[in-house]
Design a protein around this motif. Structure first.
Motif, PDB file in Angstrom:
ATOM      1  N   PRO A  85       0.812  -1.225   0.000  1.00  0.00           N
ATOM      2  CA  PRO A  85       0.000   0.000   0.000  1.00  0.00           C
ATOM      3  C   PRO A  85       0.843   1.272   0.000  1.00  0.00           C
ATOM      4  N   ALA A  86       2.001   1.236   0.654  1.00  0.00           N
ATOM      5  CA  ALA A  86       2.865   2.421   0.692  1.00  0.00           C
ATOM      6  C   ALA A  86       3.331   2.808  -0.710  1.00  0.00           C
ATOM      7  N   VAL A  87       3.527   1.818  -1.570  1.00  0.00           N
ATOM      8  CA  VAL A  87       3.928   2.106  -2.952  1.00  0.00           C
ATOM      9  C   VAL A  87       2.767   2.740  -3.709  1.00  0.00           C
ATOM     10  N   LEU A  88       1.574   2.147  -3.576  1.00  0.00           N
ATOM     11  CA  LEU A  88       0.401   2.678  -4.281  1.00  0.00           C
ATOM     12  C   LEU A  88       0.013   4.068  -3.781  1.00  0.00           C
ATOM     13  N   ASP A  89       0.254   4.341  -2.490  1.00  0.00           N
ATOM     14  CA  ASP A  89      -0.125   5.628  -1.900  1.00  0.00           C
ATOM     15  C   ASP A  89       0.928   6.716  -2.078  1.00  0.00           C
ATOM     16  N   ALA A  90       2.102   6.359  -2.577  1.00  0.00           N
ATOM     17  CA  ALA A  90       3.188   7.336  -2.723  1.00  0.00           C
ATOM     18  C   ALA A  90       2.807   8.402  -3.748  1.00  0.00           C
ATOM     19  N   SER A  91       3.232   9.636  -3.481  1.00  0.00           N
ATOM     20  CA  SER A  91       2.895  10.743  -4.389  1.00  0.00           C
ATOM     21  C   SER A  91       3.532  10.574  -5.771  1.00  0.00           C
ATOM     22  N   GLU A  92       4.590   9.757  -5.866  1.00  0.00           N
ATOM     23  CA  GLU A  92       5.261   9.525  -7.144  1.00  0.00           C
ATOM     24  C   GLU A  92       4.631   8.390  -7.941  1.00  0.00           C
ATOM     25  N   THR A  93       3.620   7.730  -7.379  1.00  0.00           N
ATOM     26  CA  THR A  93       2.979   6.599  -8.042  1.00  0.00           C
ATOM     27  C   THR A  93       1.718   7.064  -8.752  1.00  0.00           C
ATOM     28  N   PHE A  94       1.557   6.584  -9.976  1.00  0.00           N
ATOM     29  CA  PHE A  94       0.357   6.890 -10.757  1.00  0.00           C
ATOM     30  C   PHE A  94      -0.231   5.581 -11.276  1.00  0.00           C
ATOM     31  N   VAL A  95      -1.468   5.325 -10.902  1.00  0.00           N
ATOM     32  CA  VAL A  95      -2.211   4.166 -11.399  1.00  0.00           C
ATOM     33  C   VAL A  95      -3.230   4.737 -12.370  1.00  0.00           C
ATOM     34  N   ARG A  96      -3.185   4.276 -13.623  1.00  0.00           N
ATOM     35  CA  ARG A  96      -4.045   4.874 -14.648  1.00  0.00           C
ATOM     36  C   ARG A  96      -4.821   3.812 -15.403  1.00  0.00           C
ATOM     37  N   LEU A  97      -6.123   4.057 -15.487  1.00  0.00           N
ATOM     38  CA  LEU A  97      -7.015   3.243 -16.292  1.00  0.00           C
ATOM     39  C   LEU A  97      -7.378   4.077 -17.511  1.00  0.00           C
ATOM     40  N   ALA A 117     -10.701   3.392  -6.673  1.00  0.00           N
ATOM     41  CA  ALA A 117     -10.359   4.419  -5.681  1.00  0.00           C
ATOM     42  C   ALA A 117      -9.402   3.863  -4.631  1.00  0.00           C
ATOM     43  N   ASP A 118      -9.601   2.611  -4.237  1.00  0.00           N
ATOM     44  CA  ASP A 118      -8.738   1.993  -3.217  1.00  0.00           C
ATOM     45  C   ASP A 118      -7.282   1.928  -3.650  1.00  0.00           C
ATOM     46  N   VAL A 119      -7.031   1.839  -4.955  1.00  0.00           N
ATOM     47  CA  VAL A 119      -5.646   1.791  -5.451  1.00  0.00           C
ATOM     48  C   VAL A 119      -5.195   3.147  -5.980  1.00  0.00           C
ATOM     49  N   GLY A 120      -6.037   4.166  -5.802  1.00  0.00           N
ATOM     50  CA  GLY A 120      -5.666   5.523  -6.215  1.00  0.00           C
ATOM     51  C   GLY A 120      -5.634   5.735  -7.725  1.00  0.00           C
ATOM     52  N   ALA A 121      -6.449   4.985  -8.442  1.00  0.00           N
ATOM     53  CA  ALA A 121      -6.415   5.064  -9.907  1.00  0.00           C
ATOM     54  C   ALA A 121      -7.095   6.339 -10.419  1.00  0.00           C
ATOM     55  N   THR A 122      -6.524   6.879 -11.479  1.00  0.00           N
ATOM     56  CA  THR A 122      -7.198   7.925 -12.233  1.00  0.00           C
ATOM     57  C   THR A 122      -7.759   7.267 -13.488  1.00  0.00           C
ATOM     58  N   ILE A 123      -8.870   7.797 -13.957  1.00  0.00           N
ATOM     59  CA  ILE A 123      -9.551   7.230 -15.116  1.00  0.00           C
ATOM     60  C   ILE A 123      -9.459   8.217 -16.264  1.00  0.00           C
ATOM     61  N   TRP A 124      -8.955   7.734 -17.391  1.00  0.00           N
ATOM     62  CA  TRP A 124      -8.855   8.531 -18.611  1.00  0.00           C
ATOM     63  C   TRP A 124      -9.817   7.937 -19.613  1.00  0.00           C
ATOM     64  N   ILE A 125     -10.704   8.765 -20.145  1.00  0.00           N
ATOM     65  CA  ILE A 125     -11.723   8.267 -21.073  1.00  0.00           C
ATOM     66  C   ILE A 125     -11.638   9.003 -22.402  1.00  0.00           C
ATOM     67  N   ASP A 126     -11.632   8.226 -23.463  1.00  0.00           N
ATOM     68  CA  ASP A 126     -11.708   8.741 -24.821  1.00  0.00           C
ATOM     69  C   ASP A 126     -12.967   8.143 -25.427  1.00  0.00           C
TER      70      ASP A 126
END
Length: 127
Positions: A85-97, A117-126
């Protein structure tokens, strides 16, 4: 054209339900649990980029498409199992869908959104 009639554009791709879903993680530290997905990204500000996969499918039925879309996303999130979790929550980590969706509305189940949301993912939609 009669009043109240909306012209329909002749778009052969509009109703085929073509979907593309990709899932990436970039981190400042090497993540052993994702090692098999590591991709070189020369010159990137984030030294470690993991491409967990891309899934493409065509499903014209909106209910079946929603079920498949949610299943694909959940499978990607499941691949993060074991990542600290510390890796996923780090400010330098980006999880992208990343999603490319057909015209219209798509439905993500509440549990899918919660897991993203639990893994801090951002969602990009085209669309």
């Amino acid at each position: 054209m009669a009043d109240g009639v909306v012209p329909v554009m002749d778009d052969p791709d509009a109703d085929n339900g073509h979907v593309i879903v990709s899932f990436d993680v970039s981190t400042a530290v090497r993540v052993g649990e994702l090692e098999q997905s590591l991709r070189a990204q020369p010159g990137s500000a984030t030294p470690f980029w993991y491409h967990l996969g891309t899934v493409t499918f065509d499903e014209p039925d909106w209910e079946a498409r929603a079920d498949k879309l949610n299943a694909v996303i959940m499978a990607f999130v499941d691949r993060l199992h074991g990542v600290p979790p510390a890796v996923l929550d780090a400010s330098e980590t980006f999880v992208r869908l990343f999603m490319t969706l057909p015209a219209g509305a798509e439905t993500l189940h509440a549990e899918t959104v919660k897991r993203l949301a639990d893994v801090g993912a951002t969602i990009w939609i085209d669309a």
